[in-house]
Structure formats: C-alpha cells, structure tokens
Motif scaffolding. Structure first.
Motif, mmCIF file in Angstrom:
data_model
loop_
_atom_site.group_PDB
_atom_site.id
_atom_site.type_symbol
_atom_site.label_atom_id
_atom_site.label_comp_id
_atom_site.label_asym_id
_atom_site.label_seq_id
_atom_site.Cartn_x
_atom_site.Cartn_y
_atom_site.Cartn_z
ATOM 1 N N PHE A 235 0.845 -1.193 0.000
ATOM 2 C CA PHE A 235 0.000 0.000 0.000
ATOM 3 C C PHE A 235 0.888 1.254 0.000
ATOM 4 N N HIS A 236 0.559 2.182 -0.873
ATOM 5 C CA HIS A 236 1.328 3.429 -0.931
ATOM 6 C C HIS A 236 0.680 4.450 -0.008
ATOM 7 N N CYS A 237 1.259 4.572 1.180
ATOM 8 C CA CYS A 237 0.678 5.430 2.218
ATOM 9 C C CYS A 237 1.293 6.817 2.215
ATOM 10 N N TRP A 238 2.022 7.147 1.168
ATOM 11 C CA TRP A 238 2.680 8.456 1.105
ATOM 12 C C TRP A 238 1.739 9.508 0.537
ATOM 13 N N GLY A 239 2.180 10.762 0.614
ATOM 14 C CA GLY A 239 1.372 11.875 0.134
ATOM 15 C C GLY A 239 0.919 11.671 -1.306
ATOM 16 N N SER A 240 -0.232 12.262 -1.650
ATOM 17 C CA SER A 240 -0.855 11.992 -2.953
ATOM 18 C C SER A 240 -0.205 12.718 -4.112
ATOM 19 N N GLU A 241 0.700 13.649 -3.816
ATOM 20 C CA GLU A 241 1.203 14.510 -4.896
ATOM 21 C C GLU A 241 2.730 14.546 -4.880
#
Ligand SMILES: NC(=O)c1ccc[n+]([C@@H]2O[C@H](COP(=O)([O-])OP(=O)(O)OC[C@H]3O[C@@H](n4cnc5c(N)ncnc54)[C@H](OP(=O)(O)O)[C@@H]3O)[C@@H](O)[C@H]2O)c1
Length: 322
Positions: A235-241
């Motif tokens: 899962f990519h839990c980092w910021g969306s941008e």
C-alpha cells in the motif's frame, strides 16, 4: 485493539502512538530501543533491539497483540553501507522475526517500507510495479517485503512511506537533519527562515529531487488504517502529490508566511558528496496511490493540504506562530 508498535520514539511511530492514544480504544505496547520518549508514557514500554530475533519472538509471544506496526528502522545510509551485516540483522532478520511471530499469534502485521525500493527512474510507479532498489536501504526494504509475502498464514500490509516530515511529538528534542538528501527539510527550513537565516537546499547530485512528501500524522493515519484492514499486499501510504524539493521548500516559506527569498538552492555539500560517493540516491519518484486510496477509504494529503496541517501542528505544539 491491542497494538504493538516499534520505533515509537521516531517521527512516524510517535505520530502513530499519538493517534492511537487519542482514539481511546487502542491498548498500546511500544517496543523501546534507545532513550525513552519525552512525553508522559501511559502505555506499556518493552525494551527491545530488533536485531535480537529471540527477544522479538519472546516480546510478541508475551503481549499477544492483535496488530503490530513495525516502524523502527535504521536510516543512516552511510552507516548501513559500511556495516552491512549489522544492518541486515536489524532490518531483514528483525522483520522476519516479527512477521513469523505475528503469524504464530495471529496478529495483523504492518511493515513500514519506503519509496526507495524504486530507483527513481521510471515515469510512474504504482503498488504493483516491481522494485528496483539502488542503495542498500532500499534493497533491504525490498527483501523484507518479499520475506513477508512468503510467511504462511500471515495477515499483512506493507505500508510504504516517502519523504516524511512533521513533528516528532514523542521525542521533540531529537535533532532532525539540517538539510537532507531526502525530503526531511521542513523543520530546518522553518527554523532557519523564522530566524531570518538562509535555508540552503541542496540541488546537486546525490539528492532525491522529486518525491511524494508525507506529513507524519497523515502517514500515521494510513498505517493505523492498514493495521485494522484485512487485505494482504503493498500500500502506498505516502502523500498523494509529487513535488520537487526546491518547490517543497518554497511551500514551507509560504505556509509560514516567512521570506521565501531566503531559500537558496546550492550545490550539494561536498562533504556529503564525499560520504555518499559509493551510495546512489533515487532521483525522482512519481507514483500512483489509487489502489491504496480505494482499499483504505481515504486519500493522503496533497502537498498544500499537508502544509496547512503541519503549520497548525507547529503552532499548537510550539505555542505560537513563527
Ligand atoms: N523518514 C522518512 O522520510 C521515511 C521515508 C520512507 C520510509 N520511512 C520509513 O518509515 C519508518 C519510520 O521512519 P522515521 O522517519 O520515523 O524514523 P526515525 O525517526 O529515525 O525513527 C526510527 C526509530 O527506529 C528505532 N530503532 C533504531 N534502531 C533500532 C533497533 N535496533 N531496534 C529497535 N528500534 C530501533 C529508533 O529508536 P531510537 O530513537 O531509540 O534510536 C526510532 O524509534 C521506517 O521504517 C523508515 O524506513 C521513512
């Protein structure tokens, strides 16, 4: 939920504990490595070195948690490069011990990984893209991810973070880096600019130029969701941008309404170039988080949303605006 967490004195772990305490329905057990946290501890602290795999097993057996979030990590790339066996024991063997112990007691296992499992060369990566690490840290994280997938009967979520910034509530006196090859720039930029001093941003080689910065509290929220989720995977839990590191520094100045002309792009410090001469840094990572947002029911912040919250957190924590 009985939540077991490692790295609770760290930037991410401290934010997860803070969130869990606020929820009120989570019993917290925190593995403790170095000095204890600086806040009042109203949860269980258990001394643990993740390199001691027997101790890891014994601790998980003793507390029988419903979920484990394994945040602890070594982040000194030069040290890891020069002490590979010790770094491997702590990172890879430690992860294996946590994953197997979780399978044994039926706990959900959340392993905190990194965007640096990628080389920063592809136009766009997503949760299913194959890893391509270029430095030892990223290589070990990719090995850990793979090891977890091989543990029979384990419920797991691999939560990747990137460029984490924010307030380390549990250990605020721990100095973060002055500048960084990654995206840990926030506290440095705000501190310099608020005192009318120049904030130098390295823009030369050996720096991560584009990434998805993640406010620690926002990443913590995602990791806690992952602990309560039941789907296995990455899962990519980092910021969306994604944003460039210089632009990121300008955003801090604007959010804090301090003089952005004091931000100075400079070549990377020659001493850093020398220390990192054998270490490659992923240059540009741009990613999709779509699968993660759908699975966990929320999207992480875009850059300006993260800035807004960071400013509010800073003001609340430091008592006044800069
Ligand atoms: N920061 C980022 O930009 C970033 C980006 C991508 C992924 N991540 C991942 O996010 C996670 C949290 O990072 P962070 O920024 O919160 O790191 P951090 O602030 O440096 O915290 C690291 C934590 O690990 C603990 N630790 C170190 N060695 C240990 C050992 N041998 N046994 C047990 N605990 C040990 C430290 O304890 P002491 O305080 O006692 O030393 C500290 O609590 C890590 O898995 C990291 O790889 C971070």
């Amino acid at each position: 939920m009985r939540l077991y967490i490692t790295g609770g004195t760290g930037l991410v772990g401290g934010n997860i504990i803070r969130l869990a305490r606020r929820r009120g329905d989570i019993e917290i057990i925190a593995a403790q490595y170095g000095p204890p946290p600086e806040w009042d501890v109203d949860y269980i602290l258990d001394p643990l070195d993740m390199a001691d795999t027997a101790a890891v097993r014994a601790s998980i057996q003793r507390y029988q948690p419903n979920a484990v979030i394994h945040c602890a990590a070594i982040l000194d790339h030069v040290w890891m490069h020069e002490n590979r066996a010790a770094a491997w024991r702590a990172t890879v063997d430690g992860n294996q011990a946590f994953a197997q112990s979780c399978a044994e007691v039926g706990a959900r296992y959340v392993f905190v990984s990194s965007d640096w499992v990628f080389d920063g060369q592809e136009a766009l990566v997503d949760e299913d893209s194959p890893p391509m690490p270029v430095l030892y840290y990223g290589f070990m994280k990719a090995v850990c991810e793979r090891d977890i997938m091989g543990v029979a009967g384990l419920s797991y979520g691999i939560g990747r973070l990137a460029g984490v910034y924010g307030i380390n509530y549990s250990s605020p006196s721990l100095l973060r880096k002055q500048n960084d090859v990654g995206f840990d720039l926030g506290n440095y930029v705000v501190d310099q600019l608020s005192r009318g001093l120049v904030a130098e941003i390295w823009t030369g080689p050996k720096v991560n130029d584009v990434a998805h910065p993640t406010l620690a509290s926002d990443g913590a929220e995602m990791l806690l969701r992952l602990a309560e989720h039941d789907e296995n995977g990455i899962f990519h839990c980092w910021g969306s941008e994604a944003v460039g590191r210089l632009q990121f520094a300008f955003h801090f100045a604007d959010a804090f309404q301090v003089d952005r002309t004091l931000i100075a792009p400079v070549p990377t410090d020659p001493q850093v170039l020398d220390r990192y001469r054998h270490i490659r840094i992923p240059f540009r990572t741009v990613s999709s988080n779509e699968k993660t947002s759908k699975a966990l029911g929320r999207s992480t912040y875009k850059v300006l949303d993260g800035m807004r919250d960071y400013k509010a957190q800073w003001d609340a924590f430091h008592g006044a605006s800069v």
